[in-house]
Design a protein around this motif. Sequence first.
Motif, PDB file in Angstrom:
ATOM      1  N   ARG A 136      59.013 -28.131  99.480  1.00  0.00           N
ATOM      2  CA  ARG A 136      59.905 -28.641  98.889  1.00  0.00           C
ATOM      3  C   ARG A 136      60.159 -30.046  98.657  1.00  0.00           C
ATOM      4  NH1 ARG A 136      65.023 -25.160 101.782  1.00  0.00           N
ATOM      5  NH2 ARG A 136      64.481 -23.295 101.324  1.00  0.00           N
ATOM      6  N   ASP A 137      59.879 -30.770  99.350  1.00  0.00           N
ATOM      7  CA  ASP A 137      59.585 -32.223  99.291  1.00  0.00           C
ATOM      8  C   ASP A 137      58.654 -32.638  98.433  1.00  0.00           C
ATOM      9  OD1 ASP A 137      61.547 -32.455 101.339  1.00  0.00           O
ATOM     10  OD2 ASP A 137      60.398 -32.685 103.024  1.00  0.00           O
ATOM     11  N   ALA A 139      57.410 -30.927  95.868  1.00  0.00           N
ATOM     12  CA  ALA A 139      57.964 -30.478  94.701  1.00  0.00           C
ATOM     13  C   ALA A 139      58.949 -31.600  93.972  1.00  0.00           C
ATOM     14  CB  ALA A 139      58.592 -29.187  94.585  1.00  0.00           C
ATOM     15  N   ARG A 140      59.579 -32.238  94.809  1.00  0.00           N
ATOM     16  CA  ARG A 140      60.690 -33.232  94.526  1.00  0.00           C
ATOM     17  C   ARG A 140      59.906 -34.321  94.106  1.00  0.00           C
ATOM     18  NH1 ARG A 140      63.658 -31.183  99.096  1.00  0.00           N
ATOM     19  NH2 ARG A 140      65.554 -29.935  98.427  1.00  0.00           N
ATOM     20  N   ALA A 141      58.820 -34.801  95.023  1.00  0.00           N
ATOM     21  CA  ALA A 141      57.981 -36.114  95.153  1.00  0.00           C
ATOM     22  C   ALA A 141      57.155 -35.953  93.547  1.00  0.00           C
ATOM     23  CB  ALA A 141      57.095 -36.258  95.915  1.00  0.00           C
ATOM     24  N   HIS A 143      57.961 -34.395  91.040  1.00  0.00           N
ATOM     25  CA  HIS A 143      59.117 -34.383  89.695  1.00  0.00           C
ATOM     26  C   HIS A 143      59.485 -35.861  89.558  1.00  0.00           C
ATOM     27  CE1 HIS A 143      62.310 -32.739  87.333  1.00  0.00           C
ATOM     28  NE2 HIS A 143      63.135 -33.678  87.897  1.00  0.00           N
ATOM     29  N   ARG A 144      59.670 -36.781  90.647  1.00  0.00           N
ATOM     30  CA  ARG A 144      60.061 -38.046  90.573  1.00  0.00           C
ATOM     31  C   ARG A 144      58.945 -38.798  89.879  1.00  0.00           C
ATOM     32  NH1 ARG A 144      61.331 -37.455  96.310  1.00  0.00           N
ATOM     33  NH2 ARG A 144      63.458 -37.116  96.411  1.00  0.00           N
ATOM     34  N   LYS A 147      59.312 -37.867  86.018  1.00  0.00           N
ATOM     35  CA  LYS A 147      60.294 -38.507  85.531  1.00  0.00           C
ATOM     36  C   LYS A 147      60.241 -40.054  85.227  1.00  0.00           C
ATOM     37  CE  LYS A 147      62.427 -34.889  85.070  1.00  0.00           C
ATOM     38  NZ  LYS A 147      62.454 -34.301  83.488  1.00  0.00           N
TER      39      LYS A 147
END
Length: 361
Positions: A136-137, A139-141, A143-144, A147
């Motif tokens: 999960r971490d 995927a968030r990284a 995504h950042r 963006k």
Amino acid sequence: MKETMTAVGLDVHARSTHAAAIDVVSGELRRARFGAGSEPVVDWLAGLARPVRAAYEAGPTGFGLARTAQAAGVEVLVVAPSKTPRAKGDRVKSDRKDAELLARLLLAGQLKPVTVPPDWLESIRHLARTREQVRRDLARARHRVSKLLLLEGRVYPGKTTWNREHERWLAGQQFAFEPTELAFIDLLAAVDGLTARRRPLDERLSRLAQDERLWPTVARLRAFRGIDTLTALCLHLELAGDWARFSSPRQLGSWLGLTPSLDQSGESLTQGSITKTGSGIARRLLVEAAWHYARPPRIGVTLRNRQTGQPDHVLQIAWRAQHRLHRIHQRMRERGKHHNVATVAAARELAGFLWAAATAP
């Protein structure tokens, strides 16, 4: 219900435990409060009028109290908090009242126990859930990173991201201002660090999956399309290693939260979104695996290698699953259903096929 039984409700926290015991014969209510640790609670339970049956709600304190009590010969159930009936009009909540409520609900048979996994299996599940947190971490990284690039007007021209070509493209990005450059480098470093953390976790879990207590079921689950070693292992761990505790595929689908919610009153009946109860990790894995069944049924080289050595009846179940789940995708799309809805429906059916394979002799 035995007339001599003592029902005990326990409200367990990290540093305190409140207990309420009801003697069925006399109706007497006894209360007690303990500090941290399981031993004083178990000693107190052992001194009550036998037989003793106790319950506490599953939570961050885990299953330590239940295991300690079991070793001492005292029955302590761990129950699902979401299934505990509570009066909506009761606005006064305290640990003492919660303990008494559990004791009375235990007497009435209105508590829903959860399965306490063996300690060795829970240890492996800790590692699997750590790997899930890293995923999960990561995927968030990622995504950042995307963006930040989007804010700067940078869009990757390819279709597949986070492969070698995409990483070369990322390495070639330059920015006019140094602060943006530093932010981009830091975000990429976070992605690289999480990727490096995930790799040894995957390797270790793959080795643990070959444990003789796990591999027979894991190997059967790997015979299905879209399910390889890690997915099979994590599904097995989330079900506490016991598929047979569900009497039917329908019961398993309900536990996984893949069944539609229902609102029925009089002649009105409305089905809503899925209930999303049970293990969110298992539900996500099933939904991801169900995407593979949108393609026509076939057995490729990789799947054939995974199926090597499996019983014929398991292979037949896996083959039927391919045909049925592909039809579900097709029919629901033809009816105009969103592809996510079709995939969740296929995931619910896939859970039933996996149950059949895992519980087959």
